[in-house]
Write a protein that holds these residues in place. Structure first.
Motif, PDB file in Angstrom:
ATOM      1  N   ARG A  46     -30.420   0.846   5.715  1.00 37.72           N
ATOM      2  CA  ARG A  46     -30.011  -0.512   5.360  1.00 37.72           C
ATOM      3  C   ARG A  46     -30.733  -1.550   6.214  1.00 37.72           C
ATOM      4  O   ARG A  46     -31.135  -2.616   5.723  1.00 37.72           O
ATOM      5  CB  ARG A  46     -28.492  -0.657   5.507  1.00 37.72           C
ATOM      6  N   LEU A  47     -30.920  -1.227   7.496  1.00 39.69           N
ATOM      7  CA  LEU A  47     -31.624  -2.156   8.378  1.00 39.69           C
ATOM      8  C   LEU A  47     -33.075  -2.308   7.951  1.00 39.69           C
ATOM      9  O   LEU A  47     -33.612  -3.428   7.889  1.00 39.69           O
ATOM     10  CB  LEU A  47     -31.537  -1.649   9.825  1.00 39.69           C
ATOM     11  N   LEU A  78     -39.566  -0.606  10.169  1.00 41.77           N
ATOM     12  CA  LEU A  78     -39.002  -1.456  11.222  1.00 41.77           C
ATOM     13  C   LEU A  78     -40.019  -1.819  12.299  1.00 41.77           C
ATOM     14  O   LEU A  78     -39.725  -2.634  13.171  1.00 41.77           O
ATOM     15  CB  LEU A  78     -37.781  -0.774  11.839  1.00 41.77           C
ATOM     16  N   ILE A 130     -25.700  -6.059   8.770  1.00 35.85           N
ATOM     17  CA  ILE A 130     -26.612  -5.346   7.857  1.00 35.85           C
ATOM     18  C   ILE A 130     -26.274  -3.863   7.792  1.00 35.85           C
ATOM     19  O   ILE A 130     -26.234  -3.268   6.705  1.00 35.85           O
ATOM     20  CB  ILE A 130     -28.074  -5.526   8.322  1.00 35.85           C
ATOM     21  N   THR A 131     -26.040  -3.262   8.941  1.00 34.77           N
ATOM     22  CA  THR A 131     -25.862  -1.807   9.008  1.00 34.77           C
ATOM     23  C   THR A 131     -24.430  -1.357   8.733  1.00 34.77           C
ATOM     24  O   THR A 131     -24.162  -0.165   8.661  1.00 34.77           O
ATOM     25  CB  THR A 131     -26.284  -1.279  10.393  1.00 34.77           C
ATOM     26  N   ILE A 172     -27.458  -7.449  13.003  1.00 34.35           N
ATOM     27  CA  ILE A 172     -27.726  -6.031  12.732  1.00 34.35           C
ATOM     28  C   ILE A 172     -26.430  -5.311  12.365  1.00 34.35           C
ATOM     29  O   ILE A 172     -26.402  -4.474  11.456  1.00 34.35           O
ATOM     30  CB  ILE A 172     -28.403  -5.363  13.939  1.00 34.35           C
TER      31      ILE A 172
END
Length: 470
Positions: A95-96, A153, A12-13, A9
Motif C-alpha cells: 500500500r505504501l 519506494l 496509507i499502510t 505513512i
C-alpha cells in the motif's frame, strides 16, 4: 523515497503509531527489510525469517538511524504497528509503494516479464534508460511482493524511469504487482517451461505472463505492449491488451529487428539493429546469442522513450553485467574460460547456455556442469534427458550432472551414439569442482548452469579460488 511523515505513512499502510514514534517525524527513505541496510531517515520493515525475526533487530535499526519500524509485533523502538502478522505487513508495504507510485507523475514505469532473461533485460534496460534521466531498478531478482514495493519506494520526485522485473509463481501474481506500480510500458520476453510444474502447462504460464499487458493503459493513454514476435505464445498476447503493440525479434515482420547476427570468439553477439527505417550496428558486451532478444526488447522500450537508433546501439554496446552468476565469464591465467550461469536454469535457458558454450569453445575442449532444472513437473525426466542429448550433440568433452535429480542429463547424453565424451553424476558442487580439476586442461571452456537451489556457483568459485592460490 518521497518524504512522508509517520502519521501519513500510518494512514496509507493502515497501521497505528505505537510507542515513542512521533507523528510528525519524517521518513525520507530508503525502506529496507535488512537492518544492516538502514540509513538515517529510513524505515525498517520487520518480517519473520527462516533463521531470525526482523523484530529482534528493531533497536539496532533505530540505532542506525531508522525513523521507525513497520512490523506486526510490539517493540520498544518507535513503531508503526500492523495487526495480522507478516502477511499484513507485506500488504502494508504494498500500500505504501502504491501511494508513492501515484506521486511519480514525472516517471515512466516499465515492467519486464518472461520465463527467462528478466533480470538481465531489466539490468540492461536500466543502464540504457539512465542516459535519458535518473532510473530506478531492483538489484538482482527483486521481483516479488516484497522486492517489488521496496524498489518502487526508492523512487523520488527526480526519478524519470522505474524499470521493474515482475515474476509469477501463480495466476494473479503479476496482476497484483501491477496494482502496486502500474506500468505504462510492459515487456514480455518469452513463455517457456520454467515453473511448469507449478502452473501445470505452458498455456497457464502464458496466461500468467499476459497479465502484464492486460494491466497496461489504453493506447490513447500511452500504454505500450512490447512483445517478442518470435515466440508464438507472446505474440498472441496482442489480443489481450488495449495498449499499442510493438514487436521485436528476428522475424521479418517485427517492428524492431536484428539482422546479420554473429558471435565473436567469446560469445558476444554482433548484429544490425533495424527500426522505423533506420539501422545501426550493435556489439553487445554481454555473452550469449540469447542476449540478442533481450537487447531488442530494451531497444524497443528505449525508442518508445525517445532515444534515437544510433544512441540506442551505443548504449546497448556499453551495457554490462550487473547481477551475479548470469553468463559471468572469467578467464584464468592458463587460458581456461569459465562461464558461470548458475543463478537459475530451465530447459530454454540451459539450451541457450549450451549453444553459447559451443560458440565460445569452437576449436577448444568444452565441459558442462549442469544441475537439475527445478519445478518442471511430470516432464522433468524428459527435459533433463533432452538437455543431455543437446550437450552431447554439441560435443562436450565432459558432462557433469550434479545431484540425483540431474542424473537423467547424463542418461540422455549417453543415448547419443556418436558422442565420445565422458558423462558423470556427482553428489554436490565440491565433488564437481574436484572432478573438473582432474579433467580441465589449459585453454578449455567450462560452463556451470543449474537451478538456484543447486548452488552451482560454488563450482566456478572453487576453480577460480584454486587458481588464485597457485
Amino acid at each position: 523515497m518521497i518524504a512522508l511523515t509517520l502519521d501519513r505513512i500510518a494512514e496509507i499502510t493502515q497501521s497505528r503509531i505505537y510507542g515513542s514514534a512521533q507523528p510528525s517525524e519524517l521518513v525520507t527513505g530508503p525502506v529496507v527489510v535488512d537492518s544492516r541496510q538502514v540509513v538515517p531517515g529510513g524505515l525498517f520493515v520487520a518480517l519473520g525469517g527462516e533463521r531470525s525475526d526482523g523484530h529482534d533487530f528493531a533497536d539496532a535499526a533505530v540505532a542506525a538511524g531508522a525513523t521507525a519500524v513497520l512490523g506486526s509485533q510490539p517493540v520498544a523502538a518507535p513503531q508503526l504497528l500492523v495487526d495480522g502478522g507478516d502477511a499484513e505487513v507485506v500488504a502494508a508495504l504494498g500500500r505504501l509503494a502504491r501511494a508513492v507510485a501515484r506521486e511519480l507523475t514525472g516517471a515512466d514505469i516499465v515492467g519486464v516479464t518472461g520465463s527467462s532473461g528478466k533480470t538481465t533485460t531489466k539490468d540492461m534496460l536500466a543502464q540504457v534508460l539512465d542516459r535519458l534521466g535518473p532510473t530506478i531498478a531492483p538489484a538482482g531478482s527483486y521481483n516479488n511482493e516484497i522486492g517489488h514495493p521496496l524498489t518502487v519506494l526508492r523512487a523520488d520526485e527526480d526519478t524519470r524511469f522505474v524499470a521493474l522485473e515482475v515474476a509469477a509463481r501463480g495466476i494473479g501474481h503479476i496482476a497484483h504487482l501491477c496494482t502496486i506500480a502500474p506500468p505504462r510500458i510492459g515487456v514480455v520476453l518469452n513463455v517457456g517451461s520454467a515453473h511448469v510444474g507449478e502452473f501445470g502447462s505452458r498455456e497457464a504460464i502464458a496466461r500468467a505472463k499476459g497479465e502484464l499487458v492486460e494491466a497496461l493503459p489504453d493506447a490513447g493513454d500511452g500504454g505500450v505492449a512490447v512483445l517478442n514476435a518470435d515466440d508464438d505464445a507472446v505474440a498472441a498476447m496482442a489480443s489481450r491488451t488495449r495498449a499499442r503493440v510493438v514487436t521485436f525479434g528476428r522475424a521479418e515482420g517485427a517492428d524492431v529487428r536484428a539482422t546479420d547476427v554473429t558471435l565473436d570468439a567469446v560469445g558476444r553477439a554482433r548484429f544490425t539493429l533495424e527500426m522505423a527505417g533506420h539501422s545501426a550496428p550493435v556489439r553487445l558486451a554481454l555473452v550469449g546469442a540469447h542476449q540478442v532478444h533481450n537487447a531488442l526488447a530494451v531497444a524497443t522500450v528505449a525508442a518508445e522513450c525517445g532515444m534515437a537508433v544510433e544512441e540506442i546501439a551505443a548504449a546497448l554496446g556499453e551495457a554490462g553485467p550487473v547481477s551475479r552468476w548470469r553468463m559471468e565469464v572469467t578467464e584464468l591465467a592458463d587460458g581456461v574460460t569459465i562461464v558461470n550461469d548458475a543463478y537459475n536454469a530451465n530447459p530454454e535457458s540451459t539450451a541457450a547456455a549450451l549453444e553459447t558454450l559451443r560458440a565460445i569453445g569452437e576449436q577448444r575442449r568444452c565441459h558442462a556442469v549442469l544441475g537439475h532444472m527445478a519445478e518442471l513437473g511430470e516432464g522433468a525426466r524428459a527435459e533433463h534427458e533432452r538437455i543431455g542429448r543437446l550437450a552431447a550433440t554439441n560435443g562436450v568433452a565432459t558432462l557433469l550432472a550434479v545431484g540425483d535429480e540431474a542424473a537423467p542429463i547424463v542418461e540422455g547424453a549417453n543415448g547419443v551414439a556418436a558422442w565420445r565424451g565422458e558423462g558423470l553424476t556427482v553428489p554436490d558442487a565440491t565433488e564437481a569442482a574436484a572432478a573438473l580439476r582432474e579433467r580441465v586442461r589449459p585453454k578449455d571452456v567450462v560452463l556451470v548452469k543449474g537451478s538456484r537451489v543447486a548452488g552451482l556457483e560454488q563450482v566456478a568459485e572453487q576453480l577460480i579460488a584454486v587458481e588464485g592460490t597457485q
